[in-house]
Design an enzyme around this catalytic site. Structure first.
Site, short mmCIF file in Angstrom:
data_model
loop_
_atom_site.label_atom_id
_atom_site.label_comp_id
_atom_site.label_asym_id
_atom_site.label_seq_id
_atom_site.Cartn_x
_atom_site.Cartn_y
_atom_site.Cartn_z
N ASP A 128 0.79 -1.23 0.00
CA ASP A 128 0.00 0.00 0.00
C ASP A 128 0.83 1.28 0.00
O ASP A 128 0.31 2.35 -0.27
CB ASP A 128 -0.93 0.02 1.22
CG ASP A 128 -0.19 0.01 2.55
OD1 ASP A 128 1.05 -0.05 2.55
OD2 ASP A 128 -0.86 0.06 3.60
N HIS A 129 2.12 1.21 0.29
CA HIS A 129 2.92 2.42 0.50
C HIS A 129 3.67 2.91 -0.74
O HIS A 129 4.13 4.05 -0.75
CB HIS A 129 3.95 2.18 1.61
CG HIS A 129 3.46 2.54 2.98
ND1 HIS A 129 2.34 1.99 3.53
CD2 HIS A 129 3.96 3.40 3.91
CE1 HIS A 129 2.16 2.49 4.74
NE2 HIS A 129 3.12 3.35 4.99
N ASP A 193 3.54 -0.74 11.36
CA ASP A 193 3.08 0.57 10.97
C ASP A 193 2.47 1.21 12.21
O ASP A 193 1.76 0.54 12.97
CB ASP A 193 2.04 0.49 9.85
CG ASP A 193 1.72 1.86 9.28
OD1 ASP A 193 2.26 2.20 8.22
OD2 ASP A 193 0.93 2.59 9.90
N ARG A 475 -1.69 12.67 10.00
CA ARG A 475 -0.47 13.42 10.30
C ARG A 475 -0.35 14.62 9.38
O ARG A 475 -0.71 14.56 8.21
CB ARG A 475 0.77 12.53 10.15
CG ARG A 475 0.80 11.45 11.21
CD ARG A 475 2.19 10.92 11.49
NE ARG A 475 2.09 10.06 12.65
CZ ARG A 475 2.39 8.77 12.66
NH1 ARG A 475 2.86 8.19 11.58
NH2 ARG A 475 2.26 8.07 13.77
N SER A 670 5.77 7.92 12.61
CA SER A 670 5.71 6.59 12.01
C SER A 670 6.63 5.60 12.72
O SER A 670 7.64 5.98 13.31
CB SER A 670 6.09 6.66 10.53
OG SER A 670 5.17 7.45 9.80
N ARG A 672 8.64 3.56 11.46
CA ARG A 672 9.74 3.12 10.59
C ARG A 672 11.05 2.88 11.33
O ARG A 672 11.65 3.78 11.90
CB ARG A 672 9.92 4.12 9.44
CG ARG A 672 10.37 5.49 9.82
CD ARG A 672 10.24 6.45 8.67
NE ARG A 672 8.84 6.66 8.32
CZ ARG A 672 8.37 7.77 7.74
NH1 ARG A 672 9.18 8.74 7.41
NH2 ARG A 672 7.10 7.90 7.45
#
Length: 781
Positions: A128-129, A193, A475, A670, A672
């Site tokens: 999806d990213h 995520d 965000r 995020s 990440r």
């Protein structure tokens, strides 16, 4: 109430992705019902959940909150685990793992490095990213498949080899897919995520983590989580008119700020809960990530039951209903903090710019913008994202679009629409919502994250041009959506976004203001309406799921050594056994430093599977306190200024280790883990700050770095950019025992300060081994 051993398995039926269920034979009055739509070993054992909860309740001798029931119900050792909110580390057994494609690359590379043959719990990858919004859904999806072919092939083949389900590009956003297929009351799921808490809308404990945490769970190792505090949000009254579920979390964000939920689960309760749809509850939980919360959760109710039934999970709904006492808080349970919100009095909100906790009622935003010099003209309105892309969201936005069209109006601003999943896309196309949104001026984008995470090829303004956008995203950090630091992004509900896109200005309050039709007629928009769920069943759309084969051991995962997108990992070096002497200060960061600042997304997403290449974005968005500049720091070996990653590489080449010094809530945003991998890869040893965001602190520990906090926050001011710092006390490194930093100034003076940490014994072993992955591999020998 009878107890059920529940073994759920959803299976994908043939043809058009339609759902059906396999119901196993009942044994000794304990019903076994198929649960995961796809994986044969996905299950929740309510009987075990009940047993664990009973053990813990007797030990603690008090009523339990809902979040405590689900979390403690997943303890590896409920009888022996020490449980103290906010202090002890819990060892947990989550039910499943979900990974989006940008983070799945590094997670799967780490899993491959572990040497394990197959995942131990049901796991999925969701593409999806990596889909950039440019023209429209079909064209953008096709371009993404071509551009990202190498990455998609890696993820699909790695999934097949190691037993991980693979949702192809175009399937939808990970969190919406989880809500539609994998979330159910009482489950514990971890996802790579930060918005994984979206699943709390279905009574789940869903927690965002880094890839290394996911590897632990996929490897069958108990997963560690600091025992959360519990913040209760009591809802009374009823939502109505222009007020939406989004306004609940926008209000809470204004109260708690971006760090007020750190170390806590936010648990919603009270009579007002029943006025919120299941997907509305998911919206509230999703954006709980913006207040730093570990996760958020709602109690099981009839809205969840209806959603489960409408998404083809009637058996689960019935069984959850029979076990409802496990899925609601005990009477008299204790919350560490209580916030009360009367939904009947709540007004529509809009938060921003530049931070999601700057809350304003929509009625005030025009005057506030004028006072602060924020651009009033709305250039673009964007609805969708994982936060607000449900059937109900689209329906409410479409009801406003129809009103405008009936009066001959279209949007004055550009307008984009992002469906949350292929199922949502297909259903809003069938039911006419998509046409209304297009007719009013909207462009329907691919079922993906798109502009919400910076995947937006925006061309209507130049970089540096001051402008305003309004979104239904979660965000709005500086430059997050379009890489333009001058874009003022505001977060609100899809219906307010739609109204402002039609009006074209922040000064429009849809509750009181009039629009002017082309014929001169003045009219007000009627408050939006929309069905919670489609009157007909959802249209599943195209079948986009790849099931892993029963045995993938003979399959091969190829990673081209010459690739600039993928790179196999080399283990990090072990701790030398000595204190860390004369570390250089790579950068002393001024002010807010999110994971977007540490490891930017947008165009950098294409390197998420290549650690060396993506390390070229290390801290390029952080503000250097020495000169108030971005990506411009002094190289203390040469005296010249250069980019942060360039200086870090120069230090690494010359065997000079370094630290980063930061401010409050360092690493918010995020999940990440690249923000932790990159400093480790380029020679970093410690990150010293006033306070950390939860996920980032854990990610740093996993990669063998030292996340440390000033015992006295004022000591931040003692460190100068040209200092050398020695971290001492590592030979006796122990839980609860502070370390010391000796600061050597360039004028020859020095001073010593105390540094706190939150390491437990296991995490200290990660540091000593060089990383959690190194420690895992050592334990296999």
């Amino acid at each position: 109430m009878s107890r059920y051993y529940i073994y759920f398995r959803f299976i994908l039926a043939l043809g058009q992705g339609a759902r059906r269920f396999h119901v196993a034979a009942a044994l000794n009055a304990k019903a076994k019902v198929s649960m995961s739509r796809f994986e044969p070993n996905s299950y929740i054992n309510y009987d075990m959940l009940r047993s664990n909860i009973d053990i813990v309740r007797k030990r603690l001798n008090r009523p339990l909150t809902l979040s405590e029931k689900i979390v403690y119900g997943h303890l590896d050792d409920p009888a022996g685990q020490e449980i103290v909110r906010g202090r002890t580390y819990l060892r947990l057994r989550p039910d499943r793992v979900a990974m989006q494609d940008a983070t799945a690359q590094m997670a799967m590379l780490q899993f491959i490095s572990s040497g394990l043959p197959k995942v131990a719990v049901p796991s999925t990858i969701h593409c999806d990213h990596l889909i950039e919004a440019q023209i429209g859904g079909a064209q953008d999806l096709q371009r993404a498949k071509e551009v990202n072919h190498e990455v998609y092939n890696f993820l699909a083949s790695a999934g097949a080899k190691y037993g991980v389900g693979f949702w192809k590009p175009g399937s939808g956003i990970i969190h919406q897919i989880i809500l539609e297929n994998y979330a159910y009351p009482g489950v514990m799921l971890i996802g790579t995520d930060s918005h994984t808490p979206n699943g709390g809308g279905l009574g789940c404990i869903c927690i965002g983590v880094g890839g290394a945490d996911a590897v632990d769970v996929m490897a069958g190792i108990p997963w560690e989580l600091k025992c959360p505090n519990v913040i209760g949000v009591k809802l009374t009254g009823t939502l109505s008119g222009w007020t939406s579920p989004k306004d609940v979390i926008l209000k809470v964000a204004g109260i708690l700020t971006v760090k007020g939920g750190t170390g806590a689960i936010v648990e919603y309760h009270g009579p007002g809960v029943d006025s919120i749809s299941c997907t509305g509850m998911a919206t509230i939980c999703n954006m709980g990530a913006e207040i730093g919360a570990t996760t958020s959760v709602f109690p099981f109710n009839h809205r969840m039951k209806t959603y489960l039934e409408k998404t083809g999970r009637g058996e689960i709904a019935a069984l959850a209903n029979e076990n409802q006492d496990l899925l609601v808080p005990d009477s008299g349970c204790h919350y560490d903090q209580i916030i009360e919100i009367n939904l009947s009095e709540l007004k529509p909100h809009i938060n921003g710019p530049f931070t999601p906790d700057l809350a304003h009622p929509v009625s005030d935003i025009g005057s506030v913008a004028e006072k602060n010099g924020w651009p009033l003209d709305v250039k673009v309105g964007l609805i969708g994202s994982c936060t607000n892309s449900s059937y109900e969201d689209m329906g409410r936005a479409a009801s406003l679009a129809k009103q405008a069209l009936d009066k001959g109006l279209k949007c004055k601003a550009q307008f984009t629409v992002t469906p949350g999943s292929e199922q949502i896309r297909a259903t809003i196309e069938r039911d006419g919502y998509a046409k209304l949104l297009r007719d009013v001026g909207g462009v329907v984008l691919a079922n993906a994250c798109g502009p919400c995470i910076g995947q937006w090829d925006r061309r209507d303004v130049k970089k540096g041009e001051k402008n305003t956008i309004v979104t239904s995203f979660n965000r709005n950090f500086t430059a997050r959506n379009d890489a333009n630091p001058a874009t003022h992004a505001f977060v609100t509900s899809p219906e307010i976004v739609t109204a402002l896109a039609i009006a074209g200005t922040l000064k429009f309050n849809p509750e009181t203001d009039f629009l002017t039709a082309p014929n001169g007629e003045k009219f007000k928009l009627v408050p939006p309406t929309g069905d919670e769920l489609p009157a007909r069943d959802f249209d599943p759309g195209q079948d986009t799921y790849q099931h892993p084969p029963p045995d993938g051991s003979g399959l091969k995962v190829d990673v081209n050594p010459q690739s600039n997108r993928l790179q196999l990992l080399e283990p990090f070096d072990r701790w030398s056994g000595n204190d860390l002497e004369d570390l250089r200060v790579l950068i002393k960061v001024k002010g807010k430093c999110t994971t977007d600042h540490i490891s930017a997304a947008g165009p950098w997403l294409k390197f998420r599977g290549h650690l060396d290449n993506i390390s070229n974005n290390l801290l390029i968005g952080a503000v250097n306190i020495e000169n108030d500049a971005v990506n411009k720091i002094r190289n203390l070996l040469t005296g010249e200024f250069g980019g942060v990653p360039d200086v870090a590489r120069h230090y690494k080449k010359h065997n000079v280790s370094w630290v980063v010094v930061g401010d409050e809530n360092y690493g918010e945003g995020s999940s990440r883990e690249h923000a932790a991998l990159e400093p480790r890869h380029l020679g970093g040893r410690a990150i010293i700050v006033k306070s950390f965001a939860r996920i980032h602190e854990t990610n740093l520990k996993k990669q063998g770095l030292l996340p440390l906090t000033f015992s006295n926050p004022a000591d931040y001011d003692k460190i100068r950019p040209d200092d050398k710092i020695s971290i001492v006390g590592l030979k006796s490194f122990a839980p609860g025992k502070p370390l010391k930093a000796v600061i050597k100034h360039s004028d020859g003076s020095s001073e010593t300060i105390e540094l706190n940490h939150t390491f437990n014994e296991t995490q200290i072993e990660w540091f000593q081994a060089g990383s959690a992955l190194n420690r895992m591999k050592a334990l296999q020998k």
